[in-house]
Motif scaffolding. Structure first.
Motif, PDB file in Angstrom:
ATOM      1  N   ALA A  23      55.370  36.175  65.402  1.00 13.22           N
ATOM      2  CA  ALA A  23      56.426  37.167  65.221  1.00 13.22           C
ATOM      3  C   ALA A  23      55.821  38.562  65.306  1.00 13.22           C
ATOM      4  CB  ALA A  23      57.099  36.974  63.868  1.00 13.22           C
ATOM      5  N   THR A  24      56.441  39.420  66.086  1.00 17.16           N
ATOM      6  CA  THR A  24      56.012  40.814  66.191  1.00 17.16           C
ATOM      7  C   THR A  24      56.994  41.678  65.416  1.00 17.16           C
ATOM      8  OG1 THR A  24      55.040  40.462  68.373  1.00 17.16           O
ATOM      9  CG2 THR A  24      55.531  42.732  67.745  1.00 17.16           C
ATOM     10  N   ILE A  25      56.442  42.476  64.510  1.00 13.64           N
ATOM     11  CA  ILE A  25      57.268  43.319  63.652  1.00 13.64           C
ATOM     12  C   ILE A  25      56.847  44.763  63.865  1.00 13.64           C
ATOM     13  CG2 ILE A  25      57.955  43.792  61.277  1.00 13.64           C
ATOM     14  CD1 ILE A  25      56.428  40.722  61.140  1.00 13.64           C
ATOM     15  N   THR A  26      57.817  45.632  64.026  1.00 10.32           N
ATOM     16  CA  THR A  26      57.535  47.048  64.190  1.00 10.32           C
ATOM     17  C   THR A  26      58.075  47.802  62.988  1.00 10.32           C
ATOM     18  OG1 THR A  26      57.672  46.864  66.587  1.00 10.32           O
ATOM     19  CG2 THR A  26      57.857  49.065  65.653  1.00 10.32           C
ATOM     20  N   VAL A  27      57.177  48.474  62.297  1.00 11.31           N
ATOM     21  CA  VAL A  27      57.551  49.272  61.130  1.00 11.31           C
ATOM     22  C   VAL A  27      57.044  50.690  61.363  1.00 11.31           C
ATOM     23  CG1 VAL A  27      57.379  49.528  58.634  1.00 11.31           C
ATOM     24  CG2 VAL A  27      57.361  47.249  59.652  1.00 11.31           C
ATOM     25  N   GLY A  28      57.951  51.589  61.679  1.00  7.78           N
ATOM     26  CA  GLY A  28      57.529  52.945  61.982  1.00  7.78           C
ATOM     27  C   GLY A  28      56.606  52.962  63.179  1.00  7.78           C
ATOM     28  N   LYS A  29      55.399  53.519  62.992  1.00  8.30           N
ATOM     29  CA  LYS A  29      54.436  53.604  64.085  1.00  8.30           C
ATOM     30  C   LYS A  29      53.455  52.447  64.089  1.00  8.30           C
ATOM     31  CE  LYS A  29      51.822  56.930  61.254  1.00  8.30           C
ATOM     32  NZ  LYS A  29      52.885  57.233  60.309  1.00  8.30           N
ATOM     33  N   TYR A  30      53.671  51.467  63.213  1.00  8.50           N
ATOM     34  CA  TYR A  30      52.748  50.350  63.115  1.00  8.50           C
ATOM     35  C   TYR A  30      53.336  49.082  63.709  1.00  8.50           C
ATOM     36  CZ  TYR A  30      50.596  53.532  59.834  1.00  8.50           C
ATOM     37  OH  TYR A  30      50.046  54.640  59.261  1.00  8.50           O
ATOM     38  N   THR A  31      52.480  48.311  64.343  1.00  6.60           N
ATOM     39  CA  THR A  31      52.876  47.026  64.903  1.00  6.60           C
ATOM     40  C   THR A  31      52.192  45.915  64.117  1.00  6.60           C
ATOM     41  OG1 THR A  31      53.144  47.949  67.113  1.00  6.60           O
ATOM     42  CG2 THR A  31      52.856  45.580  66.959  1.00  6.60           C
ATOM     43  N   LEU A  32      52.972  44.983  63.633  1.00  7.76           N
ATOM     44  CA  LEU A  32      52.452  43.889  62.833  1.00  7.76           C
ATOM     45  C   LEU A  32      52.731  42.580  63.546  1.00  7.76           C
ATOM     46  CD1 LEU A  32      53.735  46.216  60.925  1.00  7.76           C
ATOM     47  CD2 LEU A  32      53.393  44.583  59.107  1.00  7.76           C
ATOM     48  N   LYS A  33      51.847  41.633  63.407  1.00  8.01           N
ATOM     49  CA  LYS A  33      52.064  40.314  63.983  1.00  8.01           C
ATOM     50  C   LYS A  33      51.880  39.246  62.917  1.00  8.01           C
ATOM     51  CE  LYS A  33      50.996  41.369  68.781  1.00  8.01           C
ATOM     52  NZ  LYS A  33      50.205  41.023  69.977  1.00  8.01           N
ATOM     53  N   GLU A  34      52.785  38.323  62.900  1.00 11.71           N
ATOM     54  CA  GLU A  34      52.753  37.233  61.929  1.00 11.71           C
ATOM     55  C   GLU A  34      52.691  35.916  62.677  1.00 11.71           C
ATOM     56  OE1 GLU A  34      56.427  36.529  60.096  1.00 11.71           O
ATOM     57  OE2 GLU A  34      55.646  35.218  58.527  1.00 11.71           O
ATOM     58  N   GLU A  35      51.699  35.123  62.381  1.00 14.26           N
ATOM     59  CA  GLU A  35      51.580  33.811  62.994  1.00 14.26           C
ATOM     60  C   GLU A  35      51.924  32.751  61.953  1.00 14.26           C
ATOM     61  OE1 GLU A  35      47.746  33.319  64.689  1.00 14.26           O
ATOM     62  OE2 GLU A  35      48.210  34.535  66.447  1.00 14.26           O
ATOM     63  N   ILE A  36      52.916  31.956  62.248  1.00 14.60           N
ATOM     64  CA  ILE A  36      53.315  30.891  61.344  1.00 14.60           C
ATOM     65  C   ILE A  36      53.405  29.589  62.116  1.00 14.60           C
ATOM     66  CG2 ILE A  36      54.611  32.493  59.885  1.00 14.60           C
ATOM     67  CD1 ILE A  36      57.160  31.357  61.075  1.00 14.60           C
ATOM     68  N   THR A  37      53.507  28.501  61.389  1.00 13.95           N
ATOM     69  CA  THR A  37      53.674  27.185  62.001  1.00 13.95           C
ATOM     70  C   THR A  37      55.066  26.685  61.705  1.00 13.95           C
ATOM     71  OG1 THR A  37      51.322  26.658  61.755  1.00 13.95           O
ATOM     72  CG2 THR A  37      52.830  24.818  62.076  1.00 13.95           C
ATOM     73  N   LEU A  38      55.835  26.480  62.753  1.00 15.94           N
ATOM     74  CA  LEU A  38      57.187  25.946  62.597  1.00 15.94           C
ATOM     75  C   LEU A  38      57.089  24.431  62.547  1.00 15.94           C
ATOM     76  CD1 LEU A  38      60.277  26.218  62.611  1.00 15.94           C
ATOM     77  CD2 LEU A  38      60.181  26.289  65.107  1.00 15.94           C
ATOM     78  N   ASN A  39      57.469  23.888  61.410  1.00 17.18           N
ATOM     79  CA  ASN A  39      57.376  22.446  61.189  1.00 17.18           C
ATOM     80  C   ASN A  39      58.783  21.871  61.190  1.00 17.18           C
ATOM     81  OD1 ASN A  39      56.469  19.912  60.596  1.00 17.18           O
ATOM     82  ND2 ASN A  39      56.138  20.313  58.418  1.00 17.18           N
ATOM     83  N   GLY A  40      59.185  21.275  62.302  1.00 18.58           N
ATOM     84  CA  GLY A  40      60.522  20.709  62.418  1.00 18.58           C
ATOM     85  C   GLY A  40      60.582  19.297  61.877  1.00 18.58           C
ATOM     86  N   ASN A  41      61.575  19.017  61.056  1.00 20.55           N
ATOM     87  CA  ASN A  41      61.697  17.695  60.444  1.00 20.55           C
ATOM     88  C   ASN A  41      63.140  17.189  60.592  1.00 20.55           C
ATOM     89  OD1 ASN A  41      59.007  17.532  58.756  1.00 20.55           O
ATOM     90  ND2 ASN A  41      59.865  19.572  58.431  1.00 20.55           N
ATOM     91  N   LEU A  42      63.297  16.034  61.202  1.00 23.90           N
ATOM     92  CA  LEU A  42      64.610  15.402  61.289  1.00 23.90           C
ATOM     93  C   LEU A  42      64.862  14.620  60.025  1.00 23.90           C
ATOM     94  CD1 LEU A  42      64.688  14.083  64.968  1.00 23.90           C
ATOM     95  CD2 LEU A  42      65.802  16.101  64.035  1.00 23.90           C
ATOM     96  N   LYS A  43      66.054  14.775  59.447  1.00 25.05           N
ATOM     97  CA  LYS A  43      66.389  14.097  58.187  1.00 25.05           C
ATOM     98  C   LYS A  43      66.981  12.712  58.418  1.00 25.05           C
ATOM     99  CE  LYS A  43      68.041  16.657  54.880  1.00 25.05           C
ATOM    100  NZ  LYS A  43      68.905  17.602  54.133  1.00 25.05           N
ATOM    101  N   ARG A  44      67.302  12.400  59.656  1.00 23.53           N
ATOM    102  CA  ARG A  44      67.830  11.066  59.952  1.00 23.53           C
ATOM    103  C   ARG A  44      66.800  10.238  60.683  1.00 23.53           C
ATOM    104  NH1 ARG A  44      74.047  12.086  62.024  1.00 23.53           N
ATOM    105  NH2 ARG A  44      74.805  13.146  60.164  1.00 23.53           N
TER     106      ARG A  44
END
Length: 362
Positions: free
Chosen positions: A341-362
């Protein structure tokens, strides 16, 4: 005030929490609310060191010469740099502990600053011929400067060396310190080299200190944005159908960097697409999170998708990319998908790396 300015360690490539990466673009460092009452006749108003020199002079941290000049191109000595750093950190240079340097007179105007910096752990000196020395009158090298600045402003220097400077190798003692300065845009090097053995000038020292002080603004900005995003993602959310049955649940763990998505769907594409479409109402793909500064999302090896132009179209694209990742092995199953995820706050650029863990409930 504390003996040392306390800034949380921030690095361009430093992990702030497991699975999460934030970056601050070096170009983002700017100078705000500068005071220009002090003037020196030999400064170039277009130079990078112009505003830093004036700002520090206005605070009484640096001074010029009797002829009204500052001599920004003159090499700075270790003791002169120590006096400036101690002044910038507002250290107590009167009530100090004797650092024990045999080449530093207690009558010297630099004794207090050097002693204060030593007590704060910013300076340490060395041992020569069995004697503890600080070499106060020696010129300050750029390698030495990197260590002093990083220690003075608590910059995270325990990081891998990835800077583009060809004259610094990862196994050198100052590599981590150079990386720390490069990460925050405090130093840009000289072309493709850092010039580690070159001496620091008076103008450059003012510039390095001023940039380091401004990096504190970047740290606060990043931490504030990080916390808002973490709080948003950690607030467990759910989407129900018309019968009140929960069909989508999300949860984020800032310690592991894992973003869990639990989907109540049949193992067919239509059902999965319908459920994923509900993510627009909650969590990482909701429009609410864009109000926190989220501008782009990058799923696995795909190109980043811009959320600021056509949000609905962007979400549709991202949803399809997630589907493609889920079906990569030819069947629907739970997958750990990297998302940046790229986030822009004012003059700063932030990047967030996460792991999307998809789970089916059925």
């Amino acid at each position: 005030m504390n003996k040392r300015s306390k800034f949380a360690g921030l690095a361009l490539s430093a992990t702030l929490a497991a699975g999460t990466l934030f970056t601050v673009a070096p170009a983002g460092i700017t100078y705000a609310n500068e005071q220009t009452a002090v003037a020196f006749s030999d400064l170039d108003p277009t130079g990078d060191d112009y505003q830093p020199i004036l700002a520090l002079a206005e605070r009484g941290i640096i001074k010029g010469y009797p002829d009204g000049t500052y001599k920004p191109g003159r090499d700075i000595t270790r003791q002169q740099a120590a006096k400036i750093i101690a002044g910038a950190l507002e250290l107590d240079t009167k009530n100090v502990k004797d650092p024990g340097y045999t080449d530093l007179s207690k009558d010297s105007e630099y004794y207090g600053p050097i002693a204060a910096l030593t007590e704060a752990g910013i300076l340490s000196g060395t041992v020569k011929d069995g004697k503890k020395v600080i070499n106060p009158a020696s010129n300050l090298s750029r390698a030495q400067m990197a260590k002093i600045i990083a220690e003075a402003y608590d910059l995270d220097h325990e990081v891998s060396y990835t800077a583009p400077f060809t004259d610094v190798t990862a196994d050198e003692w100052h590599a981590g310190y150079v990386q720390a300065l490069y990460n925050l845009g405090i130093t840009k090097g000289v072309g493709n080299v850092y010039a580690e053995n070159d001496f620091v000038t008076r103008g450059q020292m003012a510039m390095f200190i001023h940039r380091a002080e401004n990096s504190g603004e970047a740290v606060k900005t990043v931490e504030a944005a990080r916390d808002l995003i973490y709080d948003f993602l950690e607030s467990k959310s759910e989407v129900k159908d018309n019968n009140g049955v929960v069909i989508v649940e999300t949860a984020f763990d800032r310690e592991t960097g894992v973003y869990d998505v639990f989907i109540d769907a049949d193992t067919n594409i239509a059902s999965l697409l319908s459920a994923l479409g509900k993510l627009k109402e909650v969590g990482l793909l909701s429009e609410d999170i864009t109000k926190l500064g989220l501008t782009h999302l990058k799923v696995a090896d795909n190109k980043p998708v811009d959320l600021t132009k056509d949000f609905d179209a962007a979400v549709n694209t991202l949803t399809q990319q997630v589907i493609d990742e889920v079906l990569r092995d030819g069947k629907i199953s739970s997958h750990n998908i990297p998302v940046e995820a790229t986030i822009t706050v004012g003059k700063y650029t932030l990047k967030e790396e996460i792991t999307l863990n998809g789970n089916l409930k059925r």
